[in-house]
Design a protein around this motif. Sequence first.
Motif, PDB file in Angstrom:
ATOM      1  N   LEU A 259       0.826  -1.199   0.000  1.00 57.39           N
ATOM      2  CA  LEU A 259       0.000   0.000   0.000  1.00 57.39           C
ATOM      3  C   LEU A 259       0.866   1.256   0.000  1.00 57.39           C
ATOM      4  O   LEU A 259       0.707   2.141  -0.852  1.00 57.39           O
ATOM      5  N   ARG A 260       1.788   1.350   0.937  1.00 57.81           N
ATOM      6  CA  ARG A 260       2.558   2.592   1.069  1.00 57.81           C
ATOM      7  C   ARG A 260       3.491   2.827  -0.116  1.00 57.81           C
ATOM      8  O   ARG A 260       3.843   3.961  -0.406  1.00 57.81           O
ATOM      9  N   GLN A 261       3.874   1.763  -0.846  1.00 56.40           N
ATOM     10  CA  GLN A 261       4.749   1.921  -1.996  1.00 56.40           C
ATOM     11  C   GLN A 261       3.974   2.023  -3.313  1.00 56.40           C
ATOM     12  O   GLN A 261       4.571   2.013  -4.392  1.00 56.40           O
ATOM     13  N   ALA A 262       2.665   2.146  -3.235  1.00 54.20           N
ATOM     14  CA  ALA A 262       1.847   2.276  -4.444  1.00 54.20           C
ATOM     15  C   ALA A 262       2.248   3.519  -5.231  1.00 54.20           C
ATOM     16  O   ALA A 262       2.530   4.572  -4.658  1.00 54.20           O
ATOM     17  N   GLN A 263       2.276   3.390  -6.542  1.00 51.82           N
ATOM     18  CA  GLN A 263       2.584   4.514  -7.416  1.00 51.82           C
ATOM     19  C   GLN A 263       1.426   4.731  -8.378  1.00 51.82           C
ATOM     20  O   GLN A 263       0.762   3.781  -8.804  1.00 51.82           O
ATOM     21  N   TRP A 264       1.221   5.992  -8.720  1.00 54.55           N
ATOM     22  CA  TRP A 264       0.057   6.315  -9.547  1.00 54.55           C
ATOM     23  C   TRP A 264       0.100   5.621 -10.903  1.00 54.55           C
ATOM     24  O   TRP A 264      -0.947   5.310 -11.472  1.00 54.55           O
ATOM     25  N   GLY A 265       1.285   5.337 -11.410  1.00 50.33           N
ATOM     26  CA  GLY A 265       1.381   4.638 -12.693  1.00 50.33           C
ATOM     27  C   GLY A 265       0.836   3.230 -12.648  1.00 50.33           C
ATOM     28  O   GLY A 265       0.568   2.633 -13.698  1.00 50.33           O
ATOM     29  N   GLU A 266       0.645   2.674 -11.450  1.00 52.15           N
ATOM     30  CA  GLU A 266       0.110   1.318 -11.311  1.00 52.15           C
ATOM     31  C   GLU A 266      -1.415   1.302 -11.183  1.00 52.15           C
ATOM     32  O   GLU A 266      -2.029   0.241 -11.263  1.00 52.15           O
ATOM     33  N   ILE A 267      -1.998   2.478 -10.960  1.00 53.41           N
ATOM     34  CA  ILE A 267      -3.428   2.565 -10.644  1.00 53.41           C
ATOM     35  C   ILE A 267      -4.183   3.172 -11.813  1.00 53.41           C
ATOM     36  O   ILE A 267      -3.932   4.313 -12.211  1.00 53.41           O
TER      37      ILE A 267
END
Length: 404
Positions: free
Chosen positions: A249-257
């Motif tokens: 969760l904390r390492q989520a990046q907008w390019g993945e979403i």
Amino acid sequence: MALSDVAIRNAKPREKPYKMGDSLGLFLLVQPSGGKLWRLKYRVDGREKKLGLGNYPETGLGDARRRRDEARSLLAVGKDPSRERQREKAQSRLEAANTFGAIADEYCRKRRRDGDRAWAMATATRSEYLLSQLGISIGRVPVAEIGPADILAAVRKIEDKGNLESARRTLQLASSVFRYAVATARLLSDPTRDLRGALLTPKVTHYGAITDPRRAGELLHAIDGYEGHGVTKMALQIAPHVFVRPGELRQAQWGEIDLGAALWTIPAEKMKMRKAHHVPLSRQSVELFKSLQSLTGTSGYAFPSIRTRRRPMSDNTLNAALRRLGYSGDEMTAHGFRAMASTLLNEAGIWTPDAIERALAHGDSDKVRAAYHRGAHWKERVKMAQWWSDHLDGLRKEAAAARR
């Protein structure tokens, strides 16, 4: 005539180098600069060769004769002293390059890119940190010179601080490094093999998690009233809906979403099982992520550190926020949202256990079965994600109503 210390001390330099013979091939070479060098003249396969035995006065007459005798012992068994010295130097260089620290670094680089067995980012970071704790004690020591007692003393420094699980894991990692050295022909055996049972056994603890529906609703209601950092609050609000691991969760990046497709694709290198994980996003999750974009933008980390956008939020941020809300570590942790989802989804009796397991990104040792389940349960997981968010909303509203 054999040399004497007096004769050596009184030898004066000349315009050209000259020799002062001792016995059995040993001689002193006196340089025009005044330097005095010990040399041994010998023959191998009919060829005359010379071997340096040191400088006078650092190497005295007695030491020079002892070195001469050692060289002649090698000659007696058919070995060339010069070649043996070269081998010793090469071995010393090899051992210097094969320190525990150097091989540990090499092993960690291998595990980071080890195909299906590659470490996840969080695992790599943790493992490298633990191995670095051994650096002060054995990091610069050649692996061939490290014994069980050296390793035990190094690991017990961690244990003595009360970090029993870290000590246990560090010993396991050290064993992996030594076994890698064995596999790469730089060590004969793993010196940790006899240390089993030497460390204290850590008490098994479980992540604090709320799995009672009423208390889950109260937690969700409390999160809505969180008054800390805005990004932290959004992370707390999103976490129960997606129930991924805290590090993911904390390492989520907008390019993945992809909010348009209602899909979050976590790349394999960030996953514990080293396989890409697809998270279907409910309507509520999409709206929460859209609200988050107003705080952190649409590129880089979705949950950046409060200090710099170049790093994700700290791994302790969510747990600290839960403590701030009044929940102890035994009651609720960031990881506990996964246990909450697992328990309540299974208790609902609506969803297949396989779909829930896939949603939790638990591994399947059967690759064929895993591939089948990934496709077969996707539609069910999409429906389950929406049902789950609706259920969370209902629990939160019931808790809010009960407080009026």
